[in-house]
Design a protein around this motif. Structure first.
Motif, short mmCIF file in Angstrom:
data_model
loop_
_atom_site.label_atom_id
_atom_site.label_comp_id
_atom_site.label_asym_id
_atom_site.label_seq_id
_atom_site.Cartn_x
_atom_site.Cartn_y
_atom_site.Cartn_z
N THR A 58 0.93 -1.45 0.03
CA THR A 58 0.06 -0.18 -0.07
C THR A 58 0.88 1.17 -0.10
O THR A 58 1.83 1.20 0.30
CB THR A 58 -0.96 0.14 1.30
OG1 THR A 58 -0.28 0.18 2.48
CG2 THR A 58 -1.63 -1.16 1.48
N TYR A 110 -7.46 -7.38 4.16
CA TYR A 110 -7.10 -6.14 4.63
C TYR A 110 -5.84 -6.33 5.51
O TYR A 110 -5.27 -7.16 6.07
CB TYR A 110 -8.17 -5.65 5.61
CG TYR A 110 -9.53 -5.73 4.86
CD1 TYR A 110 -9.62 -5.19 3.42
CD2 TYR A 110 -10.68 -6.42 5.27
CE1 TYR A 110 -10.75 -5.31 2.97
CE2 TYR A 110 -11.80 -6.67 4.65
CZ TYR A 110 -12.03 -5.93 3.28
OH TYR A 110 -13.16 -6.15 2.79
N ASP A 128 -5.79 0.20 1.35
CA ASP A 128 -5.76 -1.40 0.91
C ASP A 128 -6.63 -1.35 -0.58
O ASP A 128 -5.83 -2.12 -1.39
CB ASP A 128 -6.26 -2.34 1.85
CG ASP A 128 -5.51 -2.13 3.30
OD1 ASP A 128 -4.39 -1.62 3.16
OD2 ASP A 128 -6.11 -2.69 4.22
#
Length: 281
Positions: A58, A110, A128
């Motif tokens: 991310t 996640y 995410d």
């Protein structure tokens, strides 16, 4: 006078107890919203299920995990966001069902889930989702269908309101976290306490792609009425399917799959038509 002192003391004690309860709920709300399955996925589990295990970084440096299968030519590509009690392993059968006709799928877990680092939050899950979307950047967005399940519906609605996609499927969605929490904590000021709100009701109107909402009529966690309210706030083209006798967790397996496949086929026809038009130019 003695009775008055007793009454005042009782009320003061009750007020202190209520405020203590409010504080406990406020401090522990993440454990209700994100009861994450943090255990790492066993090596080889993705391959055993017919997928490739991938790690996605991310923008804030968290490495989340996903299962990936590319689409066959002309088929749609599903970007799947699971619910707050989900993980890669317990969504493997759903992933198989959605891809058995040659469609591609990225099932993403996640931060804080399935062995990933970080701590879940609304902003974190947004990052995410954006990282997962970037993972698919080599594909035409018109092929991508966001599938958001329960909590994942909030993640999916926000992504689809901010990025181009070909379609959206929402499985047992909600309008906002306070609307759901109010049913359980009716005696608390949940609108003031909620840190993560996932106000899909405010964002769904920005989605222009075809929308399908699936909701079990016997959903005891997220009432079908919340799904109906969300549907009413959405733009056309849209379709709502209420599944009789179905609870919160069985939407796709107990009647939702044919409707999901119909939406996926619609996206594929639209994509093929657009591609054919470009070829004739």
């Amino acid at each position: 006078m003695a009775f008055l002192r007793f009454l005042m003391g009782f009320l003061a004690l009750g007020t202190v107890g209520y405020l203590a309860l409010v504080l406990v709920v406020y401090l522990s709300q993440s454990s209700y919203l994100y009861p994450s399955a943090s255990e790492p996925v066993p090596p080889g589990a993705a391959e055993k299920a017919g997928f490739e295990a991938v790690a996605i970084e991310t923008e804030d440096g968290i490495r989340i995990h996903g299962w990936w299968k590319p689409p066959q030519p002309g088929r749609a590509l599903i970007l799947y966001f699971h619910g707050n009690g989900g993980n890669l392993l317990n969504r493997a059968e759903r992933a198989r069902m959605l891809t058995e006709e040659g469609r591609g799928l990225l099932l993403v877990s996640y931060r804080g889930y399935s062995g990933a680092g970080g701590t879940p939050s609304e902003e974190g899950l947004r990052r995410d989702a954006l990282a997962a979307y970037r993972f698919l950047s080599s594909y035409d967005p018109a092929r991508i269908v966001v599938y958001g399940e329960s909590l994942g519906s909030g993640v999916g609605v926000r992504l689809a309101s901010e990025r181009r996609v070909g379609g959206v499927i929402l499985d047992a969605p909600f309008t906002s976290v306070p609307d759901v929490a109010r049913r359980v904590f009716w005696y608390l000021p949940v609108d003031l306490l909620a840190r993560d709100r996932y106000r899909s009701i405010d964002r769904i109107g920005a989605i222009g792609a075809p929308l399908l909402i699936l909701h079990g009529e016997e959903d005891g966690l997220i009432p079908v009425a919340l799904g109906e309210r969300l549907f009413a706030a959405a733009k056309e083209p849209k379709r709502f399917v209420a599944l009789p006798g179905v609870d919160h967790v069985g939407v796709l397996e107990e009647g939702g799959l044919p409707h999901a496949r119909a939406l996926l086929a619609e996206v594929e026809r639209s994509f093929a038509s657009a591609a054919s038009g470009l070829d004739r130019r």
